[in-house]
Design a protein around this motif. Structure first.
Motif, PDB file in Angstrom:
ATOM      1  N   LEU A 111       0.864  -1.174   0.000  1.00 37.38           N
ATOM      2  CA  LEU A 111       0.000   0.000   0.000  1.00 37.38           C
ATOM      3  C   LEU A 111       0.896   1.217   0.000  1.00 37.38           C
ATOM      4  CD1 LEU A 111      -3.194   0.700   1.989  1.00 37.38           C
ATOM      5  CD2 LEU A 111      -1.333   2.333   2.101  1.00 37.38           C
ATOM      6  N   VAL A 112       0.597   2.148  -0.865  1.00 42.38           N
ATOM      7  CA  VAL A 112       1.346   3.399  -0.945  1.00 42.38           C
ATOM      8  C   VAL A 112       0.359   4.541  -0.751  1.00 42.38           C
ATOM      9  CG1 VAL A 112       2.802   4.844  -2.401  1.00 42.38           C
ATOM     10  CG2 VAL A 112       3.018   2.359  -2.509  1.00 42.38           C
ATOM     11  N   GLU A 113       0.686   5.470   0.099  1.00 40.09           N
ATOM     12  CA  GLU A 113      -0.220   6.574   0.386  1.00 40.09           C
ATOM     13  C   GLU A 113      -0.486   7.405  -0.866  1.00 40.09           C
ATOM     14  OE1 GLU A 113      -1.927   6.905   3.027  1.00 40.09           O
ATOM     15  OE2 GLU A 113      -0.908   5.405   4.264  1.00 40.09           O
ATOM     16  N   THR A 114      -1.661   7.989  -0.894  1.00 41.98           N
ATOM     17  CA  THR A 114      -2.094   8.759  -2.058  1.00 41.98           C
ATOM     18  C   THR A 114      -1.105   9.854  -2.415  1.00 41.98           C
ATOM     19  OG1 THR A 114      -4.399   8.309  -1.475  1.00 41.98           O
ATOM     20  CG2 THR A 114      -3.982  10.133  -2.991  1.00 41.98           C
ATOM     21  N   SER A 115      -0.533  10.473  -1.405  1.00 44.16           N
ATOM     22  CA  SER A 115       0.364  11.614  -1.628  1.00 44.16           C
ATOM     23  C   SER A 115       1.620  11.232  -2.415  1.00 44.16           C
ATOM     24  CB  SER A 115       0.777  12.229  -0.294  1.00 44.16           C
ATOM     25  OG  SER A 115       1.418  11.254   0.518  1.00 44.16           O
ATOM     26  N   VAL A 116       1.965   9.958  -2.435  1.00 46.90           N
ATOM     27  CA  VAL A 116       3.182   9.524  -3.122  1.00 46.90           C
ATOM     28  C   VAL A 116       2.901   8.450  -4.167  1.00 46.90           C
ATOM     29  CG1 VAL A 116       4.625  10.118  -1.150  1.00 46.90           C
ATOM     30  CG2 VAL A 116       3.766   7.776  -1.398  1.00 46.90           C
ATOM     31  N   GLN A 117       1.633   8.151  -4.383  1.00 45.80           N
ATOM     32  CA  GLN A 117       1.287   7.124  -5.376  1.00 45.80           C
ATOM     33  C   GLN A 117       1.785   7.513  -6.760  1.00 45.80           C
ATOM     34  OE1 GLN A 117      -2.894   6.167  -5.527  1.00 45.80           O
ATOM     35  NE2 GLN A 117      -2.713   4.653  -3.887  1.00 45.80           N
ATOM     36  N   GLY A 118       2.306   6.507  -7.456  1.00 44.41           N
ATOM     37  CA  GLY A 118       2.839   6.754  -8.786  1.00 44.41           C
ATOM     38  C   GLY A 118       4.266   7.255  -8.771  1.00 44.41           C
ATOM     39  N   ARG A 119       4.780   7.603  -7.592  1.00 43.20           N
ATOM     40  CA  ARG A 119       6.153   8.105  -7.488  1.00 43.20           C
ATOM     41  C   ARG A 119       7.018   7.208  -6.601  1.00 43.20           C
ATOM     42  NH1 ARG A 119       7.141  12.808  -5.071  1.00 43.20           N
ATOM     43  NH2 ARG A 119       5.320  12.766  -3.692  1.00 43.20           N
ATOM     44  N   PHE A 120       6.430   6.637  -5.552  1.00 47.15           N
ATOM     45  CA  PHE A 120       7.174   5.800  -4.607  1.00 47.15           C
ATOM     46  C   PHE A 120       6.747   4.344  -4.758  1.00 47.15           C
ATOM     47  CE2 PHE A 120       8.061   9.122  -1.015  1.00 47.15           C
ATOM     48  CZ  PHE A 120       8.550  10.017  -1.957  1.00 47.15           C
ATOM     49  N   THR A 121       7.704   3.446  -4.557  1.00 48.19           N
ATOM     50  CA  THR A 121       7.438   2.013  -4.603  1.00 48.19           C
ATOM     51  C   THR A 121       8.145   1.342  -3.436  1.00 48.19           C
ATOM     52  OG1 THR A 121       7.351   2.075  -7.027  1.00 48.19           O
ATOM     53  CG2 THR A 121       7.587  -0.079  -5.986  1.00 48.19           C
ATOM     54  N   ILE A 122       7.433   0.475  -2.745  1.00 45.46           N
ATOM     55  CA  ILE A 122       8.027  -0.290  -1.652  1.00 45.46           C
ATOM     56  C   ILE A 122       8.242  -1.725  -2.103  1.00 45.46           C
ATOM     57  CG2 ILE A 122       5.780  -0.847  -0.618  1.00 45.46           C
ATOM     58  CD1 ILE A 122       7.172  -0.632   2.143  1.00 45.46           C
ATOM     59  N   SER A 123       9.358  -2.294  -1.694  1.00 44.92           N
ATOM     60  CA  SER A 123       9.657  -3.679  -2.030  1.00 44.92           C
ATOM     61  C   SER A 123      10.490  -4.287  -0.918  1.00 44.92           C
ATOM     62  CB  SER A 123      10.418  -3.758  -3.365  1.00 44.92           C
ATOM     63  OG  SER A 123      11.650  -3.065  -3.279  1.00 44.92           O
ATOM     64  N   ARG A 124      10.592  -5.606  -0.913  1.00 46.60           N
ATOM     65  CA  ARG A 124      11.392  -6.268   0.113  1.00 46.60           C
ATOM     66  C   ARG A 124      12.073  -7.489  -0.491  1.00 46.60           C
ATOM     67  NH1 ARG A 124       7.669  -7.726   4.900  1.00 46.60           N
ATOM     68  NH2 ARG A 124       9.519  -8.821   5.698  1.00 46.60           N
ATOM     69  N   ASP A 125      13.171  -7.865   0.143  1.00 45.91           N
ATOM     70  CA  ASP A 125      13.904  -9.061  -0.232  1.00 45.91           C
ATOM     71  C   ASP A 125      14.100  -9.865   1.047  1.00 45.91           C
ATOM     72  OD1 ASP A 125      15.773 -11.009  -0.915  1.00 45.91           O
ATOM     73  OD2 ASP A 125      16.786  -9.718  -2.346  1.00 45.91           O
ATOM     74  N   ASN A 126      13.303 -10.888   1.241  1.00 47.86           N
ATOM     75  CA  ASN A 126      13.370 -11.647   2.491  1.00 47.86           C
ATOM     76  C   ASN A 126      14.653 -12.476   2.593  1.00 47.86           C
ATOM     77  OD1 ASN A 126      11.010 -10.586   3.480  1.00 47.86           O
ATOM     78  ND2 ASN A 126       9.746 -12.317   2.831  1.00 47.86           N
ATOM     79  N   ALA A 127      15.276 -12.748   1.480  1.00 49.37           N
ATOM     80  CA  ALA A 127      16.547 -13.470   1.517  1.00 49.37           C
ATOM     81  C   ALA A 127      17.673 -12.580   2.035  1.00 49.37           C
ATOM     82  CB  ALA A 127      16.894 -13.999   0.135  1.00 49.37           C
ATOM     83  N   LYS A 128      17.542 -11.280   1.798  1.00 53.01           N
ATOM     84  CA  LYS A 128      18.576 -10.329   2.221  1.00 53.01           C
ATOM     85  C   LYS A 128      18.160  -9.545   3.458  1.00 53.01           C
ATOM     86  CE  LYS A 128      20.448  -9.656  -2.432  1.00 53.01           C
ATOM     87  NZ  LYS A 128      20.756  -8.657  -3.495  1.00 53.01           N
ATOM     88  N   ASN A 129      16.965  -9.773   3.953  1.00 48.98           N
ATOM     89  CA  ASN A 129      16.451  -9.043   5.120  1.00 48.98           C
ATOM     90  C   ASN A 129      16.442  -7.530   4.889  1.00 48.98           C
ATOM     91  OD1 ASN A 129      16.253 -11.515   6.360  1.00 48.98           O
ATOM     92  ND2 ASN A 129      17.431 -10.961   8.173  1.00 48.98           N
ATOM     93  N   THR A 130      15.953  -7.129   3.744  1.00 46.09           N
ATOM     94  CA  THR A 130      15.899  -5.707   3.439  1.00 46.09           C
ATOM     95  C   THR A 130      14.512  -5.306   2.918  1.00 46.09           C
ATOM     96  OG1 THR A 130      16.703  -6.074   1.186  1.00 46.09           O
ATOM     97  CG2 THR A 130      18.350  -5.547   2.865  1.00 46.09           C
ATOM     98  N   VAL A 131      14.175  -4.058   3.160  1.00 42.24           N
ATOM     99  CA  VAL A 131      12.985  -3.454   2.572  1.00 42.24           C
ATOM    100  C   VAL A 131      13.404  -2.100   2.012  1.00 42.24           C
ATOM    101  CG1 VAL A 131      12.237  -2.522   4.799  1.00 42.24           C
ATOM    102  CG2 VAL A 131      10.603  -2.732   2.927  1.00 42.24           C
TER     103      VAL A 131
END
Length: 121
Positions: free
Chosen positions: A58-78
């Motif tokens: 979920l990305v807040e409306t204020s940043v939709q289309g500009r911000f992207t969140i992702s994660r790599d559980n193998a590397k323990n990063t977001v």
């Protein structure tokens, strides 16, 4: 779980930054994760969240289309990829973790130390 955020800096409006949050501990893949930000004089606000598997975001409306969140559980990063940055995106950005969906700052259980993002006009 301990969280360490990095990647902040000074960027011109329209530019991009990628924030990363490294987590310690073997149970990272069981936590929902989120990014928040806090500008001077303002409350901490949710920017984006991602569930433990990474399938739901979920990305807040204020940043939709500009911000992207992702994660790599193998590397323990977001990560938070921020494009088309605006001066109003200037804030300290924090990563957070919780055992359930992060609705707001109040139900985030663990916090990183914050990384400053400054967007110049």
């Amino acid at each position: 779980v301990q969280l360490q955020a990095s990647g902040g800096g000074l960027v011109q409006a329209g530019g991009s930054l990628r924030l990363s949050c490294a987590a310690s501990g073997r149970s990272f893949s069981s936590y929902d994760m989120g990014w928040f930000r806090q500008a001077p004089g303002k409350e901490r606000e949710r920017v984006a969240v991602i569930n433990a598997s990474g399938r739901t975001t979920l990305v807040e409306t204020s940043v939709q289309g500009r911000f992207t969140i992702s994660r790599d559980n193998a590397k323990n990063t977001v990560d938070l990829q921020m494009n088309s940055l605006k001066p109003e995106d200037t804030a300290v950005y924090y990563c957070a973790a919780a055992e359930r969906w992060i609705v707001s700052a109040s139900n985030a259980k663990y916090w990183g130390q914050g990384t400053l993002v400054t967007v110049s006009s």
